[in-house]
Scaffold this active site. Structure first.
Site, short mmCIF file in Angstrom:
data_model
loop_
_atom_site.label_atom_id
_atom_site.label_comp_id
_atom_site.label_asym_id
_atom_site.label_seq_id
_atom_site.Cartn_x
_atom_site.Cartn_y
_atom_site.Cartn_z
CD GLU A 150 1.01 -10.23 17.27
OE1 GLU A 150 0.54 -9.59 16.30
OE2 GLU A 150 0.36 -10.46 18.31
NE ARG A 207 -2.37 -1.78 3.30
CZ ARG A 207 -2.29 -3.10 3.51
NH1 ARG A 207 -2.85 -3.94 2.68
NH2 ARG A 207 -1.66 -3.56 4.58
#
Ligand code: AMP
Length: 184
Positions: A104, A67
């Protein structure tokens, strides 16, 4: 340096869609596609960046996969600058430098072409969102390894609870975001 005032950023924040539990449970995905889709909101978004940087000395704009490419390329064109991509691993055809960073769960790698940045280049680094800051930090490291100097690490959204923008600032990088959301 004095910066031009921003247009009302609440207008943009109101047009970012939150998709709960995507791509996994517990994540509130902040989806910018409604902003891109709406011609008026897209212009307000691009203008926010153009107004901020139109008098800033910049040599090149780097956008982060994927993006960051959309916003970064339009802002680069508007500011009459070149655009270089920071891509996910394995997508760039020429010789690259790469930087691994922690997610993560697991690791990710970003790459740039070795000739994307010249030593001394002033680089504006753009992505859509800063969460833990790992992606932006990896992009910044690549640029610095190629001899570039980060003018600012800029994104549309900051998720301050995840600490990424503070981490970037503590690493000496100026940070700019248009709006913030609570939580993950
Ligand atoms: P981070 O490296 O943790 O700062 O994550 C930032 C990158 O992951 C950006 O390229 C974002 O597009 C994406 N990302 C992380 N969390 C979210 C979220 N809650 N909503 C939308 N995109 C996200």
């Amino acid at each position: 340096m004095d910066r031009a005032p921003l247009p009302d950023t609440g207008y943009l924040k109101a047009r970012i869609r939150t998709v709960p539990d995507w791509p996994q449970a517990g994540v509130q995905f902040r989806d910018i596609t409604p902003v891109l889709q709406d011609p008026r909101a897209f212009r307000v978004l691009v203008d926010a960046f153009v107004l901020r940087y139109m008098e800033t000395p910049i040599d090149v704009i780097a956008g982060i996969d994927a993006r960051g490419f959309i916003l970064g390329a339009v802002v680069a064109h508007q500011l009459n600058k070149g655009f270089v991509p920071v891509r996910k691993k394995g997508k760039l055809p020429f010789t690259t430098v790469c930087e691994e960073y922690e997610l993560e769960y697991g690791n990710a790698t970003v790459e740039m072409h070795v000739d994307a940045i010249k030593p001394g280049d002033r680089v504006l680094l753009i992505d859509d969102l800063i969460a833990t800051g790992g992606t932006m930090m990896a992009g910044a490291h690549l640029i610095q390894r190629l001899g570039g100097q980060i003018v600012e690490a800029a994104a549309i959204v900051d998720l301050p609870e995840l600490g990424g923008s503070v981490l970037l600032k503590e690493a000496g990088l100026p940070v700019f975001t248009v709006c913030e959301f609570e939580g993950h």
